[in-house]
Design an enzyme around this catalytic site. Structure first.
Site, PDB file in Angstrom:
ATOM      1  N   GLY A  36       0.680  -0.889   0.079  1.00  0.00           N
ATOM      2  CA  GLY A  36      -0.149   0.030   0.126  1.00  0.00           C
ATOM      3  C   GLY A  36       0.966   1.621   0.281  1.00  0.00           C
ATOM      4  N   HIS A  37       1.920   0.855   1.106  1.00  0.00           N
ATOM      5  CA  HIS A  37       2.777   2.611   0.703  1.00  0.00           C
ATOM      6  C   HIS A  37       3.870   2.527  -0.677  1.00  0.00           C
ATOM      7  CE1 HIS A  37       2.234   1.332   5.703  1.00  0.00           C
ATOM      8  NE2 HIS A  37       2.568   2.844   5.592  1.00  0.00           N
ATOM      9  N   LYS A 149      -7.058   4.353   2.533  1.00  0.00           N
ATOM     10  CA  LYS A 149      -7.891   4.121   3.489  1.00  0.00           C
ATOM     11  C   LYS A 149      -7.466   4.673   4.906  1.00  0.00           C
ATOM     12  CE  LYS A 149      -6.667   0.169   6.829  1.00  0.00           C
ATOM     13  NZ  LYS A 149      -5.677   1.041   7.203  1.00  0.00           N
ATOM     14  N   VAL A 176      -4.844  -0.083  -0.968  1.00  0.00           N
ATOM     15  CA  VAL A 176      -4.557  -1.261  -2.327  1.00  0.00           C
ATOM     16  C   VAL A 176      -4.940  -2.967  -1.321  1.00  0.00           C
ATOM     17  CG1 VAL A 176      -2.430  -2.588  -3.483  1.00  0.00           C
ATOM     18  CG2 VAL A 176      -2.719   0.551  -3.073  1.00  0.00           C
TER      19      VAL A 176
END
Ligand code: PAF
Length: 277
Positions: A36-37, A149, A176
């Protein structure tokens, strides 16, 4: 890749980069980096720009009974991931330096901090703002990247940027998810295998809700039913399941862009998610 700890040194490098006409793209994190990062970091890759990733586990955004002590610390692995991604600068502030002045900046408190996660985690948004305001001040980025998120955090930070006239653009990046729809989060590391299966149900049940609430303003019954279903699937501690507009207001018209927001515990792990309606 430069690893910089000193605030003054980082500011000097940023000034030089700006003089050379480079755009500053900034991705603040608390480390424990996952895909995600990495998506945020990849999206921040642009021509004529440098990417600065900060890693700092900010103690002030954790409540007294929260997981500050156990928060995953994986700096070695994080740095390898960032090196492979060709990030230009990693900023690893030293706690004593960045938190030298214990007073909070006089950052305004917003109504939107008191709802959703702000209700059960009163330290969270004041803590996040107190570090992000410093990072914004130090980095003076052209663009700052945040994941959807943590949608409430994104809206709070945008509001802070507007009210304090920071020049940085806030660029939201889509959540994600794993193949079962569970959003990637550093806290997923706390989940046992059977808990991951339970957590996956959140996505399934909320996705199923979307068409049901799309054309309805009164969703009380539908949400109550969904809560029952979540509980039946082992998600017993639901902090909130609600629908708000993208600016975190009450949804008064079906035309306003809105989302389903959820926070729930699976075992002792608090999970949050949101779904565009
Ligand atoms: O979302 C996070 O990782 C943190 O809240 C942030 C924005 C880096 C501030 O500590």
């Amino acid at each position: 890749m430069k690893i910089i700890k000193s605030i003054e040194y980082l500011k000097r490098i940023i000034r030089e980069s700006k003089r050379n006409g480079l755009i500053i793209n900034f991705i603040p994190t608390m480390g424990a980096l996952h895909l995600g990062h990495m998506k945020l970091i990849q999206k921040a890759k642009k021509k004529n720009s440098i990417r600065i990733v900060s890693i700092f586990i900010n103690p002030s955004q954790f409540g007294p009974n929260e997981d500050y002590k156990n928060y995953p610390r994986t700096t070695h692995n994080d740095l390898n991931l960032l090196r492979n991604e060709n990030v230009d600068i990693v900023f690893l502030p030293i706690e004593n330096e960045i938190l030298k002045y214990k007073t909070y900046y006089k950052c305004p408190n917003f109504k939107i901090e008191k709802i959703l996660c702000g209700k059960s985690r009163p330290n969270y948004f004041p803590g996040v703002k107190s570090i992000v305001i410093k990072l914004f001040d130090i980095v003076q980025a052209d663009n700052s990247f945040f994941g959807e998120k943590d949608y409430q955090q994104l809206v709070v930070i945008k509001k802070m940027r507007d009210e304090l006239n920071f020049a940085t653009n806030i660029i939201p990046i889509k959540t994600v998810r794993n193949k079962n729809g569970l959003p990637l989060s550093s806290r997923n590391k706390y989940l046992e295998i059977n808990e991951i299966e339970i957590a996956n149900k959140i996505n399934k049940i909320c996705k199923y809700l979307i068409p049901k609430v799309k054309n309805k303003l009164n969703t009380t019954k539908i949400l109550a039913h969904a809560k029952r279903e979540l509980r039946m699937n082992g998600i017993d501690k639901i902090d909130y399941l609600t629908i708000l507009t993208d600016t975190l207001e009450k949804r008064k018209s079906l035309k306003s862009k809105s989302r389903i927001f959820i926070a729930a515990n699976v075992g002792s792990t608090r999970l949050i998610d949101n779904f565009r309606i």
